[in-house]
Design a protein around this motif. Sequence first.
Motif, PDB file in Angstrom:
ATOM      1  N   LEU A  44       0.713  -1.220   0.270  1.00  0.00           N
ATOM      2  CA  LEU A  44       0.277   0.148   0.088  1.00  0.00           C
ATOM      3  C   LEU A  44       1.069   1.282   0.022  1.00  0.00           C
ATOM      4  CD1 LEU A  44      -2.936   1.290   0.168  1.00  0.00           C
ATOM      5  CD2 LEU A  44      -2.789   0.941   2.822  1.00  0.00           C
ATOM      6  N   LEU A  45       1.750   1.427   0.861  1.00  0.00           N
ATOM      7  CA  LEU A  45       2.680   2.604   0.831  1.00  0.00           C
ATOM      8  C   LEU A  45       3.605   2.687  -0.325  1.00  0.00           C
ATOM      9  CD1 LEU A  45       3.999   2.071   4.762  1.00  0.00           C
ATOM     10  CD2 LEU A  45       2.515   3.800   3.762  1.00  0.00           C
ATOM     11  N   ASN A  46       3.865   1.827  -1.116  1.00  0.00           N
ATOM     12  CA  ASN A  46       4.679   2.144  -2.332  1.00  0.00           C
ATOM     13  C   ASN A  46       4.038   2.702  -3.251  1.00  0.00           C
ATOM     14  OD1 ASN A  46       7.407   1.128  -1.899  1.00  0.00           O
ATOM     15  ND2 ASN A  46       6.606  -1.165  -1.930  1.00  0.00           N
ATOM     16  N   LYS A  47       2.714   3.071  -3.018  1.00  0.00           N
ATOM     17  CA  LYS A  47       1.899   3.679  -4.231  1.00  0.00           C
ATOM     18  C   LYS A  47       2.249   5.057  -3.922  1.00  0.00           C
ATOM     19  CE  LYS A  47      -1.830   0.195  -4.118  1.00  0.00           C
ATOM     20  NZ  LYS A  47      -3.369  -0.082  -3.748  1.00  0.00           N
ATOM     21  N   SER A  48       2.632   5.719  -2.747  1.00  0.00           N
ATOM     22  CA  SER A  48       2.712   6.862  -2.580  1.00  0.00           C
ATOM     23  C   SER A  48       4.263   7.507  -1.964  1.00  0.00           C
ATOM     24  CB  SER A  48       2.044   7.445  -1.402  1.00  0.00           C
ATOM     25  OG  SER A  48       1.693   6.741  -0.403  1.00  0.00           O
ATOM     26  N   VAL A  49       4.855   6.546  -1.377  1.00  0.00           N
ATOM     27  CA  VAL A  49       6.177   6.598  -0.774  1.00  0.00           C
ATOM     28  C   VAL A  49       7.020   5.358  -1.219  1.00  0.00           C
ATOM     29  CG1 VAL A  49       5.467   8.076   1.122  1.00  0.00           C
ATOM     30  CG2 VAL A  49       5.571   5.907   1.557  1.00  0.00           C
ATOM     31  N   SER A  50       8.367   5.534  -0.809  1.00  0.00           N
ATOM     32  CA  SER A  50       9.418   4.677  -1.186  1.00  0.00           C
ATOM     33  C   SER A  50       9.709   3.803   0.186  1.00  0.00           C
ATOM     34  CB  SER A  50      10.710   5.060  -1.668  1.00  0.00           C
ATOM     35  OG  SER A  50      11.730   4.066  -1.674  1.00  0.00           O
ATOM     36  N   VAL A  51       9.380   2.453   0.213  1.00  0.00           N
ATOM     37  CA  VAL A  51       9.442   1.683   1.287  1.00  0.00           C
ATOM     38  C   VAL A  51      10.889   0.852   0.850  1.00  0.00           C
ATOM     39  CG1 VAL A  51       8.718   0.007   2.801  1.00  0.00           C
ATOM     40  CG2 VAL A  51       7.198   1.691   1.922  1.00  0.00           C
ATOM     41  N   ARG A  52      11.895   1.041   2.084  1.00  0.00           N
ATOM     42  CA  ARG A  52      13.169   0.137   1.845  1.00  0.00           C
ATOM     43  C   ARG A  52      13.086  -0.846   3.054  1.00  0.00           C
ATOM     44  NH1 ARG A  52      19.084   2.470   3.536  1.00  0.00           N
ATOM     45  NH2 ARG A  52      20.074   0.334   3.762  1.00  0.00           N
ATOM     46  N   ARG A  53      13.108  -1.946   2.563  1.00  0.00           N
ATOM     47  CA  ARG A  53      13.438  -3.076   3.364  1.00  0.00           C
ATOM     48  C   ARG A  53      14.724  -3.425   4.054  1.00  0.00           C
ATOM     49  NH1 ARG A  53       9.826  -7.514   4.834  1.00  0.00           N
ATOM     50  NH2 ARG A  53       7.999  -7.147   3.642  1.00  0.00           N
ATOM     51  N   ILE A  54      14.926  -3.264   5.432  1.00  0.00           N
ATOM     52  CA  ILE A  54      16.386  -3.536   5.931  1.00  0.00           C
ATOM     53  C   ILE A  54      16.272  -4.677   6.888  1.00  0.00           C
ATOM     54  CG2 ILE A  54      16.493  -0.885   5.866  1.00  0.00           C
ATOM     55  CD1 ILE A  54      16.051  -0.924   8.907  1.00  0.00           C
ATOM     56  N   SER A  55      17.597  -5.198   7.178  1.00  0.00           N
ATOM     57  CA  SER A  55      17.853  -6.441   8.019  1.00  0.00           C
ATOM     58  C   SER A  55      18.225  -5.662   9.380  1.00  0.00           C
ATOM     59  CB  SER A  55      18.844  -7.391   7.524  1.00  0.00           C
ATOM     60  OG  SER A  55      20.203  -6.512   7.447  1.00  0.00           O
ATOM     61  N   LEU A  56      18.219  -6.823  10.222  1.00  0.00           N
ATOM     62  CA  LEU A  56      18.773  -6.433  11.672  1.00  0.00           C
ATOM     63  C   LEU A  56      20.031  -5.902  11.735  1.00  0.00           C
ATOM     64  CD1 LEU A  56      17.477  -9.342  13.881  1.00  0.00           C
ATOM     65  CD2 LEU A  56      16.638  -7.022  13.956  1.00  0.00           C
ATOM     66  N   GLU A  57      21.024  -6.428  10.666  1.00  0.00           N
ATOM     67  CA  GLU A  57      22.324  -6.013  10.749  1.00  0.00           C
ATOM     68  C   GLU A  57      22.325  -4.710  10.076  1.00  0.00           C
ATOM     69  OE1 GLU A  57      22.080 -10.235  11.302  1.00  0.00           O
ATOM     70  OE2 GLU A  57      21.088  -8.910   9.546  1.00  0.00           O
ATOM     71  N   GLU A  58      21.494  -4.218   9.310  1.00  0.00           N
ATOM     72  CA  GLU A  58      21.541  -2.819   8.691  1.00  0.00           C
ATOM     73  C   GLU A  58      21.226  -1.688   9.230  1.00  0.00           C
ATOM     74  OE1 GLU A  58      20.741  -3.116   3.783  1.00  0.00           O
ATOM     75  OE2 GLU A  58      19.483  -4.320   5.191  1.00  0.00           O
ATOM     76  N   ILE A  59      20.520  -2.002  10.504  1.00  0.00           N
ATOM     77  CA  ILE A  59      19.603  -0.558  11.199  1.00  0.00           C
ATOM     78  C   ILE A  59      20.556   0.016  11.823  1.00  0.00           C
ATOM     79  CG2 ILE A  59      19.307  -1.960  13.475  1.00  0.00           C
ATOM     80  CD1 ILE A  59      16.502  -0.569  13.478  1.00  0.00           C
ATOM     81  N   SER A  60      21.885  -0.419  12.367  1.00  0.00           N
ATOM     82  CA  SER A  60      22.798   0.321  12.992  1.00  0.00           C
ATOM     83  C   SER A  60      23.641   1.163  12.077  1.00  0.00           C
ATOM     84  CB  SER A  60      23.702  -0.711  13.771  1.00  0.00           C
ATOM     85  OG  SER A  60      24.533  -1.324  12.836  1.00  0.00           O
ATOM     86  N   GLU A  61      23.466   1.079  10.800  1.00  0.00           N
ATOM     87  CA  GLU A  61      23.974   1.985   9.677  1.00  0.00           C
ATOM     88  C   GLU A  61      23.251   3.007   9.419  1.00  0.00           C
ATOM     89  OE1 GLU A  61      25.208  -0.908   6.825  1.00  0.00           O
ATOM     90  OE2 GLU A  61      26.439  -2.140   8.166  1.00  0.00           O
ATOM     91  N   ILE A  62      22.156   2.905   9.530  1.00  0.00           N
ATOM     92  CA  ILE A  62      21.002   4.033   9.228  1.00  0.00           C
ATOM     93  C   ILE A  62      20.880   5.121  10.016  1.00  0.00           C
ATOM     94  CG2 ILE A  62      18.620   4.408   8.561  1.00  0.00           C
ATOM     95  CD1 ILE A  62      18.607   1.567   7.849  1.00  0.00           C
TER      96      ILE A  62
END
Length: 313
Positions: A21-39
Motif C-alpha cells: 500500500l505504501l509503495n503507491k505513494s512513498v518509497s519503502v526500503r526493507r532492511i535487516s537487523l544488521e543494517e539498522i545500526s548503519e542508518i
Amino acid sequence: MTTVFLLADNSDPVSNAAESLLNKSVSVRRISLEEISEIEFDSSSVLLIDNEMADSLAADALPTSGLIQFLGCSPSSGLLNHSASSDTVIAGISPSIAPRVANRVIGFTGPLNVKVKPTWGIVGLGEVGCEVVRKVTATGNSAAIADVRTPRSGILDELGVRRKSLDLLLSGSDVISVHVHQGPTATPLIAEREINLMNSDAVLINTSHTSVVDEAAVISALENGGLAGYATDCPGDVTAEADQSLADLGKLIVTTNPLTNQIGAAQQIAKFIAENIDSYATGSPVRGIFQPVDFPTAGDPSFWSSRMSPRQD
C-alpha cells in the motif's frame, strides 16, 4: 520528505500489506537487523517493525527520533521502555484491531461456563479495553474498569461504567478481561493473590501478553476449583502444556491464531498504518501512541490495588 524503513519477516502478512500500500505513494526500503545500526534516522524517518524483529532487536539499536510504527499485537518490553526513554514517537495498531480483539473476547464466553447476565471487570482502559466495554454494555451486561492511569476526562460517562481498584474489580466480577501491556505494573498483574480474590465461578480472559498472568497459579486454580475458566490467545509454556482434561471440561480455552491472520485484517491494518504515517508527516495527531505508565499517586483508586501499587524498592 518521509523516508520509510521496513524491518519485518518476509512472511509477515501485515508488513507485506503495508509495503504494498505504501509503495503507491512513498518509497519503502526493507532492511535487516544488521543494517539498522548503519542508518541515520532523523525526525522525518519512519521505521515499521514487526513482532519478531522487535523481540530480536537490542533496545539501544532503536531510532532516537522519528516515528516507530509497531506492526504486531503485543509490543516487546524493549519497545515499551524505549517509549519512556527517548523522544521517538512509538505507535501500535490497537485502534485498528480493537474491534477484532473485542469480538474474540466476547467469543470466548461462549465455550466458557459464564453465568447469564454476568458482571464484567475490564482491566486496562486503552483502545481495546474501551471497545470491549462497548461490546459488553451493548448486550445489556454491566461492566466496571480498573486502570493504573486516571482515565481521560469524560470517558467513564461516555462508556457508562465506574472505575474501581483492581482488588474490588476482581472480587465483584463474573468475567475479568485483561487488556494491558507487559511492564513494571503487570509482571504479573494477576497472580495467586489476585486469583484468590475472585469468585470460584468467575472466568478470566487474557488477550494481552503471557507475562501479565501467572499461568501456573491460573492452572492450579482451575484444577482445584478456585477459578471456573481461563481463555487466552497468548498462551505460554505452562498453559500450552496443561492437562487436556481442563480443555475437555471447558475450563481452559486456548487459541494461537493471531488476529492479524483473519481475513481482511492485514489490509485494514495497512490502511491504518498509512494514515498514521501521513498524520505524522503533516504534524497531525498519531493514533495508538505507546505512553509510559507512571505509578499512581495516593488518593488514586489504583494506589491501593494489588500489583498496580507503587513499588517499595
